[in-house]
Motif scaffolding. Structure first.
Motif, mmCIF file in Angstrom:
data_model
loop_
_atom_site.group_PDB
_atom_site.id
_atom_site.type_symbol
_atom_site.label_atom_id
_atom_site.label_comp_id
_atom_site.label_asym_id
_atom_site.label_seq_id
_atom_site.Cartn_x
_atom_site.Cartn_y
_atom_site.Cartn_z
ATOM 1 N N LEU A 230 0.823 -1.202 0.000
ATOM 2 C CA LEU A 230 0.000 0.000 0.000
ATOM 3 C C LEU A 230 0.861 1.257 0.000
ATOM 4 O O LEU A 230 0.421 2.309 -0.440
ATOM 5 C CB LEU A 230 -0.927 -0.009 1.219
ATOM 6 C CG LEU A 230 -1.904 -1.197 1.246
ATOM 7 C CD1 LEU A 230 -2.592 -1.293 2.599
ATOM 8 C CD2 LEU A 230 -2.909 -1.093 0.122
ATOM 9 N N ASN A 231 2.077 1.143 0.499
ATOM 10 C CA ASN A 231 3.065 2.223 0.376
ATOM 11 C C ASN A 231 4.445 1.625 0.606
ATOM 12 O O ASN A 231 4.687 0.976 1.625
ATOM 13 C CB ASN A 231 2.815 3.338 1.401
ATOM 14 C CG ASN A 231 3.442 4.650 0.976
ATOM 15 O OD1 ASN A 231 3.224 5.116 -0.138
ATOM 16 N ND2 ASN A 231 4.241 5.251 1.838
ATOM 17 N N VAL A 262 -7.498 -2.076 8.664
ATOM 18 C CA VAL A 262 -7.140 -0.660 8.673
ATOM 19 C C VAL A 262 -8.074 0.083 9.626
ATOM 20 O O VAL A 262 -9.297 -0.046 9.531
ATOM 21 C CB VAL A 262 -7.261 -0.064 7.256
ATOM 22 C CG1 VAL A 262 -7.083 1.447 7.296
ATOM 23 C CG2 VAL A 262 -6.216 -0.680 6.338
ATOM 24 N N LEU A 280 -7.428 1.048 -1.060
ATOM 25 C CA LEU A 280 -6.171 1.778 -1.184
ATOM 26 C C LEU A 280 -6.310 3.224 -0.744
ATOM 27 O O LEU A 280 -5.392 3.806 -0.173
ATOM 28 C CB LEU A 280 -5.694 1.714 -2.641
ATOM 29 C CG LEU A 280 -4.424 2.487 -2.969
ATOM 30 C CD1 LEU A 280 -3.218 1.821 -2.327
ATOM 31 C CD2 LEU A 280 -4.240 2.583 -4.471
ATOM 32 N N ASN A 285 -4.757 4.918 4.889
ATOM 33 C CA ASN A 285 -3.769 4.597 3.857
ATOM 34 C C ASN A 285 -3.223 5.849 3.194
ATOM 35 O O ASN A 285 -2.042 5.913 2.827
ATOM 36 C CB ASN A 285 -4.378 3.652 2.819
ATOM 37 C CG ASN A 285 -4.562 2.247 3.360
ATOM 38 O OD1 ASN A 285 -3.900 1.854 4.322
ATOM 39 N ND2 ASN A 285 -5.464 1.494 2.762
ATOM 40 N N LYS A 289 0.760 7.432 3.267
ATOM 41 C CA LYS A 289 1.517 7.981 2.143
ATOM 42 C C LYS A 289 2.103 9.340 2.507
ATOM 43 O O LYS A 289 3.252 9.647 2.196
ATOM 44 C CB LYS A 289 0.628 8.089 0.901
ATOM 45 C CG LYS A 289 0.369 6.757 0.211
ATOM 46 C CD LYS A 289 -0.445 6.942 -1.054
ATOM 47 C CE LYS A 289 -0.592 5.628 -1.803
ATOM 48 N NZ LYS A 289 0.693 5.139 -2.349
ATOM 49 N N ASN A 295 3.725 0.498 4.355
ATOM 50 C CA ASN A 295 2.360 0.095 4.676
ATOM 51 C C ASN A 295 1.998 -1.054 3.750
ATOM 52 O O ASN A 295 2.128 -0.930 2.523
ATOM 53 C CB ASN A 295 1.423 1.284 4.470
ATOM 54 C CG ASN A 295 -0.035 0.958 4.784
ATOM 55 O OD1 ASN A 295 -0.332 -0.022 5.446
ATOM 56 N ND2 ASN A 295 -0.935 1.797 4.299
ATOM 57 N N TYR A 297 -0.565 -4.832 3.110
ATOM 58 C CA TYR A 297 -1.470 -5.919 3.476
ATOM 59 C C TYR A 297 -0.677 -7.214 3.395
ATOM 60 O O TYR A 297 -0.029 -7.493 2.382
ATOM 61 C CB TYR A 297 -2.663 -5.978 2.521
ATOM 62 C CG TYR A 297 -3.277 -7.360 2.408
ATOM 63 C CD1 TYR A 297 -3.986 -7.920 3.472
ATOM 64 C CD2 TYR A 297 -3.127 -8.117 1.250
ATOM 65 C CE1 TYR A 297 -4.533 -9.196 3.381
ATOM 66 C CE2 TYR A 297 -3.670 -9.387 1.147
ATOM 67 C CZ TYR A 297 -4.372 -9.924 2.208
ATOM 68 O OH TYR A 297 -4.900 -11.179 2.112
#
Length: 674
Positions: A230-231, A262, A280, A285, A289, A295, A297
């Motif tokens: 995710l990041n 989350v 996302l 999330n 960023k 980050n 999953y």
């Protein structure tokens, strides 16, 4: 000790579509690089139409020996033969994907060629070398668009997640049921194991169903992925397995959290791992960023990382995997106040407090951010340019100056300054949480200024007809290029009663001192006394569906012709909370293809309650939220928003009411990967 996972790249089945694997000049024209092996290939004798000289025959043999096999096979009878021709993505990982390009020539009795894919990175290269294809770019495009085309360009892959073999075509290939049936028959006759068709667009899925073929969707393959970045980034900190953020008051900026899902809100941490898929573009999330923290999953993350609970580790999240490695606790982190020490002060946009009058959205431009914040100003700028493709619900802005005057009257700046001088407030997050909660309540409960609240009511009744409104934040510390502030401040939904409007405005003002907002600004180095809050009072939309979109592929910055959308039924609060996975799709303005990444996992939706606020009701009927036509319309509107707001990529909140697209927010998209 370390743990490592090296799964597919994000949404690897997308990357495995013909748009990448075929990489013909049709595709290369939009920036997809050809395979490196292709750049070193010797010129083909078919290009000059003469017999090979003896030295060229020997050179061809030497080249074949270097690649370790023939240029193509007309039949694959074993896994060894497949591997001999295959190129491999994510090689050496548990989820590597070997794949082989194939070409079917309909003019030569449907002859099939399985290509040596490292040698022929492009279908076109092989077709031209064999004199199956001639002419210009239009002739090449016809091999993807024309139902009477000569050639079929496809890809055959081994999918560990099934497990089994699949075959697929570029997402924009306008296949017919007849062409798909022919492909299935030729593959069945020449390949040693059964294969399933993998659709790369909703149109291809529908075509396969008409042809009566067994289909593997991208959504089904993505469900098998055990990892999603995710990041990207790297961080050092104490790994903590936490059941609930709300029940863990001692979170620290040096914590790397492992969570079941989350959370709706979060204070700054060093890294984040969740074990349930999420949207996302959920607020948390997006905050990750902005904080530029790793980050991801990871399926079964709690069990997988249990042995590291409470230990100092280095977490690395990359596009194709993650690593957790033990490390010694840094000396600087031993101090309890070290993590609480703010960074160097970062300036916020300076507000213009000379404008006290309420401002309607109509007529506002981006320059009005000086007294109404970026959120309200952007919506005002869009309100006049988006119709007829979309519209912005009407509303008005209560400017910064009214907030500043009310805070001064309550003595809030002096109270905050006194708190920040206290050692316990500076060093103890729990003390800050308690004191800020008291401050917020005092602001909410304060007696409204009669003249101001009367002016708000008059504007609400005359401009908006006294209809239900969302009372929203528009501060100078959100929607900024390097700091989204997503979800930090409070929105009061569907205010329908006159006596509730003033309290809703003061609730939004008080949210400047939400604990998560204060901590995020503190970590970013913002001076707390520089923060001001405008309030956007905007008509509530009884949306049938709502969501968020990004005007580029969030997983691949080079794919700027792609729009990513997430959607759920009803009001958009559930989308940005991110607690359950939303419907997620990609749309390419180049191929015109819609690719489904996930369907919504929600069983309920939020709707406006008649007496004010919102209520939750069951979802009836199919789970699909968006159809292809609506996806294309939303993507078009997204490009309009991007153009109007300076051509930078945008993170856009939208809703659909009947046949009308509504734009509710537009802010710069922050790509915080490192």
């Amino acid at each position: 000790m370390s743990l490592a996972r090296a799964p597919l790249k994000p949404f690897a089945p997308l990357r495995m579509s013909l748009a990448v694997l075929a990489a013909s000049t049709l595709l290369a024209s939009v920036g997809v690089p050809p395979a490196q092996a292709q750049t070193a290939r010797k010129p083909s004798p078919y290009e000059n139409g003469r017999p090979l000289r003896p030295d060229e025959v020997e050179a061809r043999k030497a080249e074949d020996a270097r690649w370790g096999g023939p240029r193509f096979l007309e039949r694959i009878q074993t896994r060894a033969e497949f591997d001999q021709l295959a190129r491999v993505y994510n090689a050496g990982t548990p989820l590597e994907i070997p794949h082989v390009l194939f070409v079917i020539d309909r003019q030569r009795a449907d002859r099939i060629y399985y290509l040596h894919t490292p040698r022929y990175g492009l279908h076109e290269t092989f077709a031209r070398e064999r004199r199956l294809l001639s002419g210009d770019k239009a002739k090449l495009i016809a091999q993807y668009k024309d139902p009477n085309r000569r050639l079929l360009f496809g890809t055959l892959s081994w999918q560990n997640g099934l497990p089994g073999y699949t075959y697929e075509f570029w997402e924009g290939d306008l296949l017919t049921p007849e062409l798909l049936t022919l492909t299935a028959q030729r593959l069945a006759a020449t390949f040693y194991e059964p294969l399933r068709f993998k659709s790369n667009s909703t149109l291809q899925e529908q075509t396969a169903q008409r042809a009566g073929l067994d289909v593997v969707t991208q959504e089904a393959l993505l469900r098998e992925q055990t990892f999603l970045p995710l990041n990207t980034g790297r961080a050092q900190g104490r790994l903590r397995i936490v059941k609930s953020v709300d029940e863990t008051p001692d979170l620290s900026p040096t914590d790397i959290l492992v969570l079941d899902e989350v959370p709706v809100a979060l204070t700054p941490v060093a890294g984040l791992v969740t074990q349930r898929p999420s949207t996302l573009l959920s607020h948390v999330n997006l905050l990750a960023k902005g904080w530029r923290i790793p980050n991801a999953y990871v399926r079964d993350a709690v069990a997988v990382l249990r042995e590291h609970d409470g230990q100092w580790v280095e977490l690395t999240v990359e596009n194709n995997g993650y690593r957790v490695q033990r490390m010694a606790q840094p000396a600087a982190a031993a101090s309890p106040t070290a993590a609480a020490t703010p960074t160097t002060a970062t300036p916020l946009p300076k507000p213009d407090l000379s404008v006290r009058a309420i401002k309607p959205l109509s007529g506002m431009t981006t320059r009005d951010s000086r007294h109404c914040g970026v959120k309200a100003a952007n919506l005002g700028a869009l309100k006049s340019v988006l119709p007829p493709a979309a519209s912005v619900p009407d509303g008005f802005c209560i400017p910064f100056a009214q907030y500043a005057a009310f805070m001064d009257k309550l003595g809030v700046p002096a109270r905050v300054a006194a708190l920040e001088q206290r050692t316990d407030f500076a060093s103890d997050a729990n003390v800050r949480r308690t004191e800020l909660a008291k401050l917020r309540q005092d602001i909410i409960d304060a007696t409204p200024e009669a003249a101001l609240s009367a002016a708000w009511l008059v504007r609400w009744e005359k401009q908006l007809g006294g209809r239900g409104v969302f009372v929203r934040s528009s501060s100078n510390s959100e929607d900024l290029p390097g700091f989204s502030g997503a979800g930090l401040y409070t929105t009061v939904p569907n205010v329908t009663q006159a006596d509730a409007l003033a309290r809703a405005v003061q609730t939004v003002w008080a949210s400047v001192y939400n604990f998560e907002a204060y901590e995020a600004r503190r970590a970013a180095g913002f001076n707390q006394d520089a923060v001001v809050m405008a309030v956007l009072v905007q008509l509530a939309a009884a949306s049938d569906s709502s969501g968020v979109m990004i005007t580029r592929d969030p997983f691949d910055a080079s794919r700027r012709h792609v729009t990513y959308l997430s959607a759920k039924r009803g009001l958009g609060i559930k989308v940005v909370e991110g607690k359950r996975q939303a419907e997620q799709v990609m749309y390419s303005s180049w191929s015109k293809a819609v690719q489904v990444l996930s369907r919504s996992a929600e069983d309920t939706q939020l709707v406006a309650a008649a007496g004010g606020g919102v209520r939750e009701v069951p979802i009836e009927g199919a789970r699909q939220v968006l159809n292809d036509a609506l996806v294309a319309r939303l993507a078009t509107v997204g490009r309009q928003v991007k153009t109007r707001l300076g051509n930078g990529d945008q993170d856009i909140e939208w809703a659909v009411q009947g046949d009308e697209i509504l734009i509710l927010q537009a802010r710069p998209y922050i790509d915080g990967g490192r």
